[in-house]
Design a protein around this motif. Structure first.
Motif, PDB file in Angstrom:
ATOM      1  N   ARG A  37     -17.150  -2.132  28.899  1.00  0.00           N
ATOM      2  CA  ARG A  37     -18.338  -2.002  27.830  1.00  0.00           C
ATOM      3  C   ARG A  37     -18.453  -0.763  27.168  1.00  0.00           C
ATOM      4  O   ARG A  37     -18.726   0.269  27.956  1.00  0.00           O
ATOM      5  N   LEU A  87     -20.622  -5.543  13.228  1.00  0.00           N
ATOM      6  CA  LEU A  87     -20.588  -6.407  14.296  1.00  0.00           C
ATOM      7  C   LEU A  87     -19.130  -6.723  14.726  1.00  0.00           C
ATOM      8  O   LEU A  87     -18.753  -6.797  15.656  1.00  0.00           O
ATOM      9  N   ASN A  88     -18.123  -6.488  13.688  1.00  0.00           N
ATOM     10  CA  ASN A  88     -16.950  -6.494  14.023  1.00  0.00           C
ATOM     11  C   ASN A  88     -16.112  -5.024  13.747  1.00  0.00           C
ATOM     12  O   ASN A  88     -14.876  -4.874  13.323  1.00  0.00           O
ATOM     13  N   ASP A 113     -19.974  -7.371  25.804  1.00  0.00           N
ATOM     14  CA  ASP A 113     -19.039  -8.326  26.291  1.00  0.00           C
ATOM     15  C   ASP A 113     -17.964  -7.780  26.692  1.00  0.00           C
ATOM     16  O   ASP A 113     -17.019  -7.172  25.957  1.00  0.00           O
ATOM     17  N   PHE A 166     -14.477  -8.217  25.269  1.00  0.00           N
ATOM     18  CA  PHE A 166     -14.063  -7.858  23.742  1.00  0.00           C
ATOM     19  C   PHE A 166     -13.084  -6.893  23.578  1.00  0.00           C
ATOM     20  O   PHE A 166     -12.358  -6.813  22.669  1.00  0.00           O
ATOM     21  N   THR A 176     -26.672  -5.597  18.357  1.00  0.00           N
ATOM     22  CA  THR A 176     -25.689  -6.740  18.543  1.00  0.00           C
ATOM     23  C   THR A 176     -24.241  -6.674  18.721  1.00  0.00           C
ATOM     24  O   THR A 176     -23.461  -7.477  19.019  1.00  0.00           O
ATOM     25  N   ALA A 177     -23.936  -5.297  18.619  1.00  0.00           N
ATOM     26  CA  ALA A 177     -22.314  -5.207  18.508  1.00  0.00           C
ATOM     27  C   ALA A 177     -21.864  -5.462  19.802  1.00  0.00           C
ATOM     28  O   ALA A 177     -22.214  -5.281  20.727  1.00  0.00           O
ATOM     29  N   LYS A 178     -20.591  -6.295  19.643  1.00  0.00           N
ATOM     30  CA  LYS A 178     -20.042  -6.937  20.818  1.00  0.00           C
ATOM     31  C   LYS A 178     -19.590  -6.328  21.710  1.00  0.00           C
ATOM     32  O   LYS A 178     -19.713  -6.265  22.978  1.00  0.00           O
ATOM     33  N   VAL A 179     -19.027  -5.116  21.278  1.00  0.00           N
ATOM     34  CA  VAL A 179     -18.068  -3.885  22.226  1.00  0.00           C
ATOM     35  C   VAL A 179     -19.228  -3.295  23.263  1.00  0.00           C
ATOM     36  O   VAL A 179     -18.634  -3.079  24.102  1.00  0.00           O
ATOM     37  N   HIS A 180     -20.457  -3.400  23.097  1.00  0.00           N
ATOM     38  CA  HIS A 180     -21.595  -2.831  24.105  1.00  0.00           C
ATOM     39  C   HIS A 180     -21.847  -3.641  25.086  1.00  0.00           C
ATOM     40  O   HIS A 180     -22.499  -3.405  26.089  1.00  0.00           O
TER      41      HIS A 180
END
Length: 343
Positions: free
Chosen positions: A242, A81-82, A233, A236, A227-231
């Motif tokens: 993205r 996730l991070n 948001d 981010f 749910t990885a944010k880089v995809h």
């Protein structure tokens, strides 16, 4: 106390830690239909129950990479996730076919840790196992991820880099029970080329290309519950873009490889892989393969072929690295895998 999940940071991992990932997933024909809609996937074994039954299986399995994506997606909230980047894969083995109606879950063990010299990130190695509803392992793989530190003052853990096999030995590949290619129908499969027609060192240009779309990659990533944010948001990343999920590129390249490798039916081993450069929407992906090795198996009419699958976005397609040994900017994926093919 916060009830939301901010994800694990590098300092939250310990060597030997076992993580049971949440939300098991029952897969069905819908996954197959969506997978084949997202990618030009058309290998016969994964398209036809009749073809699969004639090959000794109980029916057409879910595509090997679709099963991989489901298991991978389960791990993201706990592992990446991070993450800054997913760095590589090794020792991947498909152990049992996954059929519509199977329920998959995932468990990971932390097998390596190394803080980077900048003190802001570290690399985490995990071995992930996907299990079905019978608690039978269906696949296992190692991946390593660069993860941000949440507390920059947290002490660095003792460095432990695991020793990983560069190649899975052919005798360690799991051949699905009952698989039999002695009556293989090459006309229905789409190409006449069999195991004996491929030579070690041969390179195959798969010709076709697909331009990556933002909406399709996000649909795919949501399908796998990644749910990885880089995809998702766009705020981010500093560049406001993205990042395309690396698995999206793997599946796209594998599907493109049908043109020239239509009979490389089942993926049974992942020897190694690197997402060489980030991919963003608007890039057109093309692919080529190199035959690295061949082996016979104990299954009737079934051979194994070791393939290098490369995805590129322009440039000199067959030139991978510069004089400094680093991947050139147009190289997106460099994957080394074993597939099963009729003799």
């Amino acid at each position: 106390m916060s009830k939301t999940n901010a994800g694990r940071f590098f300092e939250d991992y310990t060597l030997g830690q076992v993580i049971e990932h949440a939300v098991p997933r029952t897969v069905g024909e819908g996954e197959r239909a969506l997978y084949h809609a997202l990618y030009p996937a058309r290998h016969a074994l994964y398209s036809s129950d009749v073809f699969a039954a004639q090959s000794g299986l109980e029916g057409s399995p879910i595509d090997d990479l679709a099963a991989f994506h489901v298991v991978f997606g389960k791990t993201v909230p706990d592992i990446s996730l991070n993450a800054v980047a997913n760095l590589g894969y090794a020792e991947g083995r498909w152990l049992l076919p996954v059929y519509p109606g199977d329920t998959l879950r995932a468990v990971s063990e932390v097998i390596g840790l190394k803080q980077n010299s900048n003190g802001k990130t570290g690399v985490v190695w995990v071995r992930t196992t996907g299990l079905n509803q019978m608690e039978e392992p269906v696949l296992s793989y190692v991946r390593w991820v660069m993860v941000r530190k949440g507390n920059l003052d947290a002490p660095a853990p003792e460095t432990h880099v695991p020793e990983l096999a560069g190649v899975i030995a052919p005798e360690d590949l799991m051949i699905p029970e009952g698989l039999d290619f002695t009556g293989y129908d090459f006309a229905l499969a789409g190409e006449p080329h069999r195991w004996g027609d491929y030579a070690v060192g041969e390179k195959i240009d798969h010709v076709d290309g697909v331009t990556i779309e933002e909406a399709e990659h996000m649909l795919a990533t949501r399908l796998w519950q990644n749910t990885a944010k880089v995809h998702f948001d766009a705020t981010f990343r500093p560049d406001g873009q993205r990042l395309i999920y690396g698995g999206h590129i793997i599946s796209m390249a594998r599907a493109l490889s049908f043109n020239g490798l239509a009979n490389a039916q089942m993926i049974v081993g992942l020897n190694g892989g690197a997402h060489a450069n980030p991919c963003f929407s608007g890039l057109t992906v093309k692919a080529w393969s190199e035959v690295l090795d061949k082996a016979e198996t104990s299954a009737p009419g079934v051979g194994a072929v070791r393939l290098r699958l490369v995805a590129v976005s322009g440039g000199d397609a067959f030139t991978l690295k510069g004089e400094d040994g680093k991947y050139l900017p147009h190289v997106l994926l460099d994957l080394d895998y074993w597939a099963l093919m009729p003799l």
